[in-house]
Every structure is written in C-alpha cells, then in structure tokens.
Scaffold this active site. Structure first.
Site, PDB file in Angstrom:
ATOM      1  N   LYS A  29      51.881 -11.257  15.808  1.00 28.06           N
ATOM      2  CA  LYS A  29      51.324 -11.667  14.512  1.00 28.06           C
ATOM      3  C   LYS A  29      51.590 -13.113  14.141  1.00 28.06           C
ATOM      4  CE  LYS A  29      49.094  -8.994  13.493  1.00 28.06           C
ATOM      5  NZ  LYS A  29      47.874  -8.663  14.297  1.00 28.06           N
ATOM      6  N   HIS A 112      53.688 -11.070  24.607  1.00 29.46           N
ATOM      7  CA  HIS A 112      54.670 -11.034  23.518  1.00 29.46           C
ATOM      8  C   HIS A 112      56.086 -10.897  24.092  1.00 29.46           C
ATOM      9  CE1 HIS A 112      51.661 -11.038  20.482  1.00 29.46           C
ATOM     10  NE2 HIS A 112      51.279  -9.793  20.623  1.00 29.46           N
ATOM     11  N   SER A 141      51.928  -9.617   8.010  1.00 27.43           N
ATOM     12  CA  SER A 141      50.840  -9.423   8.959  1.00 27.43           C
ATOM     13  C   SER A 141      51.134  -8.233   9.894  1.00 27.43           C
ATOM     14  CB  SER A 141      50.650 -10.709   9.767  1.00 27.43           C
ATOM     15  OG  SER A 141      49.564 -10.602  10.635  1.00 27.43           O
TER      16      SER A 141
HETATM   17  P1  A3P Z   1      47.102 -12.222   8.915  1.00 26.81           P
HETATM   18  O1  A3P Z   1      47.391 -10.785   9.168  1.00 26.81           O
HETATM   19  O2  A3P Z   1      48.130 -12.864   8.033  1.00 26.81           O
HETATM   20  O3  A3P Z   1      45.724 -12.445   8.408  1.00 26.81           O
HETATM   21  P2  A3P Z   1      48.203 -12.336  16.294  1.00 26.81           P
HETATM   22  O4  A3P Z   1      46.937 -12.799  16.913  1.00 26.81           O
HETATM   23  O5  A3P Z   1      49.431 -12.922  16.885  1.00 26.81           O
HETATM   24  O6  A3P Z   1      48.223 -10.841  16.180  1.00 26.81           O
HETATM   25  O7  A3P Z   1      48.223 -12.920  14.802  1.00 26.81           O
HETATM   26  C1  A3P Z   1      47.386 -12.349  13.835  1.00 26.81           C
HETATM   27  C2  A3P Z   1      47.311 -13.248  12.634  1.00 26.81           C
HETATM   28  O8  A3P Z   1      46.570 -14.433  12.932  1.00 26.81           O
HETATM   29  C3  A3P Z   1      46.581 -12.540  11.500  1.00 26.81           C
HETATM   30  O9  A3P Z   1      47.187 -13.004  10.294  1.00 26.81           O
HETATM   31  C4  A3P Z   1      45.174 -13.075  11.688  1.00 26.81           C
HETATM   32  O10 A3P Z   1      44.349 -12.942  10.572  1.00 26.81           O
HETATM   33  C5  A3P Z   1      45.474 -14.527  12.019  1.00 26.81           C
HETATM   34  N1  A3P Z   1      44.347 -15.222  12.648  1.00 26.81           N
HETATM   35  C6  A3P Z   1      43.526 -14.797  13.630  1.00 26.81           C
HETATM   36  N2  A3P Z   1      42.583 -15.721  13.898  1.00 26.81           N
HETATM   37  C7  A3P Z   1      42.823 -16.757  13.062  1.00 26.81           C
HETATM   38  C8  A3P Z   1      42.189 -18.031  12.851  1.00 26.81           C
HETATM   39  N3  A3P Z   1      41.130 -18.398  13.556  1.00 26.81           N
HETATM   40  N4  A3P Z   1      42.713 -18.842  11.910  1.00 26.81           N
HETATM   41  C9  A3P Z   1      43.800 -18.492  11.198  1.00 26.81           C
HETATM   42  N5  A3P Z   1      44.440 -17.303  11.349  1.00 26.81           N
HETATM   43  C10 A3P Z   1      43.962 -16.453  12.272  1.00 26.81           C
END
Ligand code: A3P
Length: 301
Positions: A29, A112, A141
């Site tokens: 996340k 991860h 998140s």
């Molecule tokens: P939130 O849940 O706070 O919205 P991961 O990919 O490591 O699982 O991280 C997920 C987080 O990155 C989520 O945060 C998601 O919405 C955010 N995310 C994904 N694509 C994104 C983008 N293009 N710009 C900003 N945040 C992004």
C-alpha cells in the site's frame, strides 16, 4: 506471512534475478502499482495502449505464498500461464512464480518481500526501486485493502485494524522493519529510494530521477506522457491497473468495499485517526524509534 510461504521461501531467497531486472520493492500500500505502471511503461518504450493486466506485464514475485488457495485466480493470468507453460498446472507450479520466470526481459518485478528475504546478492545483480509511504496513510490504505480482498476479508473496523498494525501483526509487516531495510540501502548505486508523497508532490521530478536510474533515456515530452498515463484518474479508469470489477466477478474482491485504486492522496489518515488512535500510533512509532527517527516521512501535502 501465511503458513504456505514456507513452501516457497527458499525459492525467493535463491531466486535468479537477471542483470536487466528492475525490482520494485515496497511494503504493501505504499504506491507499488503506481510505480509498476510508471516503470513498466517507461521500459516498454511508452506502450500506452496495452490491455494486458499489470501483474502479467510486471509480475508479482511472491504472490503464490500470499494467495488463498481456495480462491480462483484472475482468468487472464491463468490463460497467460497456460499459453507459456503448455500442459502444466498453474496451482501446482506456483502461478505467479512461473509468470515471473517466463516474463520476457527486461523484467520489472514487483515484490513486497524485504531485502532480508531475497538473495543477499540481489544488488550485485539488479536494480531496486524502493517506494515508501508514511505509515498513517499506509495503515488506512491497507485497512481498506484487507477488507476488499477475499484473500483476507478483514471484518473489523479501522480501530481494530490499527491495533493489529501497531502490534506488527499484519501480513508482510512489520512496517518499520521493511522500510528500515530499504532506507539502510538508499545510497547503494543500485537502489533508488522514493517516497509516495514526493511522487504526488512533483511526479515529473520523480520521473526524471527514475529515467536516470533505470536508464530509459526518455525525452521530457515522453516523460510528460508517462505522467499523464499514470495519473491517478487515468489508472483508476483502466481495468489493466484497476481490476476491481474483474476481481469481484471471479470472487477475489468483495463487493461494496471500494476499489483497488482507491483515493490516491497523501493525508487521508486525518479522516480515520481519533486522538486515542493517534496516541497508540505515536507509542508504536516511539517503540521503533531506532528506525522511525531516521526516515523523514511527510504526513500531509
Ligand atoms: P489509497 O488506498 O490511499 O488510495 P499499492 O499499489 O502499493 O497497493 O498502493 C496502493 C495505494 O496507491 C492506494 O492508496 C492507491 O489508491 C494508490 N495509487 C494507485 N495508483 C495511484 C496513482 N496513479 N497516483 C496516486 N496514488 C495511486
């Protein structure tokens, strides 16, 4: 990790990384998917129109060890596996490991796993982009993610999730242990350490750093196109980066728990942290002060 991680641990620890692999390493996340889409797009010569699932283009190394074996994987991944491994059973071999093995070079691999669970020679072989995010937004998140995925299907509220998080009992934690290992290696020439909040603040600046580090030699104009292609709204609107609907259809995500690409901001934690939770969190950060004191996280923009 889930208990069946033991079946795969040695495979990851001895994994044959290649000299042109770029490994995106994160605690869950922290912006993994965003970094994957950016780096894969940059390295593919700016292929903006692919419909292929991101996890096929940029394989998730250890997902077999996190998977709930009772759930059906996404159909696209199974088809891809069968096309690449005729006659083999994806569930026997390790579907995601095989996809990683068979992904054409140059590979952009997602993990991860922290440094300590991967080959000690990893940085002699490959480049690592480590992405970190402030732990309050990471916790929020992750809470939503764990409610969304049937793999875990967390049933509790945010206070309960934070309790597990701050007792270091969440899968793929402890957070500080993970990020501390990345931070320690940030000056290694084969490591680029990025903060999610910096990517939000000035995507072009971080894309230029990536362009130099990965060696993609894209022009300013191409980088601008990559920034547009990987903006939050763009990634949320595409099923290749936000496969929420497809995952609900195959029973991997729960309906009514929001989307995989959710809100995408820095500072959402203010909507979740009560004074009591704030205090609990502070104590946890203090317990890890040998790591937490060193890392300059930004908690708002
Ligand atoms: P939130 O849940 O706070 O919205 P991961 O990919 O490591 O699982 O991280 C997920 C987080 O990155 C989520 O945060 C998601 O919405 C955010 N995310 C994904 N694509 C994104 C983008 N293009 N710009 C900003 N945040 C992004």
């Amino acid at each position: 990790m889930p208990s069946h991680y033991a079946r795969y641990a040695h495979k990851y620890y001895n994994y044959k990384f290649l000299p042109d692999d770029v490994v995106i390493m994160t605690h869950p996340k922290c912006g993994t998917t965003w970094a994957q889409e950016i780096i894969w797009t940059m390295r593919s010569g700016c292929q903006f129109n692919t419909r292929l699932e991101l996890d096929v283009r940029s394989p998730f190394l250890e997902f077999d060890s996190l998977e709930n074996p009772n759930l059906k994987p996404l159909e696209g991944l199974v088809e891809e596996f069968k096309a690449r491994n005729p006659g083999k059973d994806p569930m026997e071999e390790g579907l995601y490991l095989e996809i990683a093995n068979n992904t054409p070079s140059p590979r952009t691999i997602k993990t991860h796993l922290p440094f300590s669970l991967l080959p000690p020679t990893l940085l002699d072989t490959s480049k690592v982009v480590y992405v970190a995010r402030n732990p309050k937004d990471t916790c929020v998140s992750y809470y939503h993610h764990q409610r969304l995925v049937k793999c875990t299907e967390f049933q509790g509220d945010f206070a309960e999730f934070l309790d597990y998080f701050t007792r270091d009992l969440i899968t793929q934690g402890p957070f500080w242990h993970h990020v501390g290992q990345g931070w320690e290696k940030r000056h290694h020439p084969n490591v680029l350490f990025l903060f999610y909040e910096d990517m939000k603040e000035d995507p072009m600046r971080e894309l230029r750093r990536l362009n130099d580090f990965v060696g993609t030699a894209l022009t300013e104009n191409q980088l601008r196109q990559v920034a547009e292609h990987t903006s939050f709204s763009s990634m949320k609107s595409k099923s290749s980066t936000n496969p929420t609907q497809a995952a609900i259809e195959v029973g991997r995500f729960k309906e009514g728990e929001g989307e995989f690409v959710r809100k995408g901001i820095a500072g959402d934690w203010v909507n979740y942290f009560t004074p009591t939770l704030e205090e609990k969190f502070k104590q946890w950060v203090a317990r890890w002060r040998h790591v937490s004191d060193q890392i300059p996280f930004k908690y708002s923009m």
